[in-house]
Scaffold this active site. Structure first.
Site, PDB file in Angstrom:
ATOM      1  N   ASP A  40      -3.466  10.863  -5.354  1.00 26.59           N
ATOM      2  CA  ASP A  40      -3.903   9.536  -4.946  1.00 26.59           C
ATOM      3  C   ASP A  40      -4.496   8.847  -6.175  1.00 26.59           C
ATOM      4  O   ASP A  40      -4.848   9.506  -7.160  1.00 26.59           O
ATOM      5  CB  ASP A  40      -4.949   9.674  -3.833  1.00 26.59           C
ATOM      6  CG  ASP A  40      -5.583   8.354  -3.447  1.00 26.59           C
ATOM      7  OD1 ASP A  40      -4.854   7.404  -3.137  1.00 26.59           O
ATOM      8  OD2 ASP A  40      -6.835   8.274  -3.504  1.00 26.59           O
ATOM      9  N   ASP A  42      -6.854   5.472  -6.243  1.00 25.55           N
ATOM     10  CA  ASP A  42      -8.187   4.877  -6.159  1.00 25.55           C
ATOM     11  C   ASP A  42      -9.253   5.924  -5.848  1.00 25.55           C
ATOM     12  O   ASP A  42      -9.177   6.636  -4.841  1.00 25.55           O
ATOM     13  CB  ASP A  42      -8.220   3.793  -5.088  1.00 25.55           C
ATOM     14  CG  ASP A  42      -7.304   2.626  -5.421  1.00 25.55           C
ATOM     15  OD1 ASP A  42      -6.821   2.554  -6.569  1.00 25.55           O
ATOM     16  OD2 ASP A  42      -7.071   1.784  -4.529  1.00 25.55           O
TER      17      ASP A  42
END
Length: 285
Positions: A40, A42
């Site tokens: 991922d 963020d």
């Protein structure tokens, strides 16, 4: 050097469209063709939200529309803080995120994203997470970013970090320009897991030999898809799930910052949106 860039749109078993794209980053032959790592973006790869840093860079260049950014910021605040993320609302939120680039040339947006990455995003890459990604590369594994942000952002980050590629939300393009609409669903929640599964099929990966990293409970479907899940800078729900399931936890934050970082990363978008009212906006030619 490397392969040409290409964006690929795929469909799941129900005929629903999901988007993923190669970063165009060429790498030597891969010794371990069955394994890969999925990160991922963020708060996992970088501190804060990549869309916020992009918006901030565009604001400095006076390229953004205040009303579209403010609407997007408000939805993100609702989803992140109040945990009211529903599939329909997510689509609206991502439409708002893309609305301000409607009519822009793809090449212009990619060029600006590269500039803004070097200026604002690169200093905020978590060194610890980057080392994890580099360890997979050193072991001869491919490393992919998986983000709900537009795939162009992920592609730039992957290229700058020397990773294999990116999976992300796909914006519709017509005649080389963005329409401001999505292609398929946002790369979020179960859609991420579906995209990772599709990529594994295309790339000949064994998901049981793969690893996934995330900070958010929203990525539990993706984390549950692979053989090894790692919670990085986890939110409270993911931390509890990781402990219950025996997953590894890596936290590169410290003290109060660790407890509060998720909120400012999104709330800051609203602050930027408010500040944009002081600027006149123009668009790339």
């Amino acid at each position: 050097m490397g392969r040409d860039r290409a964006v690929t749109v795929s469909t799941d078993s129900h005929g629903h469209t999901t988007g993923w794209a190669r970063s165009g980053v060429g790498r030597p032959p891969v010794p371990d063709p069955s394994a890969a790592a999925f990160f991922d973006v963020d708060n996992t790869i970088m501190q804060g939200a990549s869309l916020y840093w992009l918006a901030r860079g565009l604001a400095a260049r006076r390229y953004v529309t205040t009303s579209d950014l403010a609407r997007f910021a408000w939805r993100q605040l609702r989803f992140r803080i109040m945990a009211t993320e529903h599939p329909g609302d997510m689509s609206l939120a991502k439409e708002a995120a893309l609305a301000f680039v409607a009519g822009w040339r793809v090449g212009d947006v990619e060029r600006l994203t590269e500039e803004i990455f070097d200026e604002l995003m690169a200093p905020r890459i978590w060194p610890g997470t980057r080392r994890l990604a580099e360890a997979h590369l050193a072991a001869g594994q491919r490393v992919w970013l998986v983000s709900a942000a537009p795939v162009e952002i992920g592609r730039v980050i992957a290229a700058r970090l020397g990773l294999t590629g990116a999976i992300g939300t796909v914006a519709e393009v017509a005649a080389g320009a963005y329409t401001g609409r999505l292609v398929g669903e946002p790369m979020h929640g179960p859609v991420k897991a579906e995209a990772v599964g599709h990529l594994a099929t295309v790339e000949g990966l064994d998901l049981a030999s793969c690893t996934a990293y995330s900070d958010s409970a929203n990525d539990l479907p993706m984390l549950s898809t692979v053989g090894r899940a790692v919670a990085v800078n986890p939110d409270g729900v993911l931390l509890r799930q990781a402990r219950r399931r025996g997953w590894e936890v890596r936290d590169f934050r410290t003290g109060r910052r660790a407890a509060r970082i998720a909120v400012p990363s999104t709330a800051a978008v609203a602050a930027v949106a408010a500040g944009l009212a002081l600027h006149r906006r123009t668009r790339p030619d």
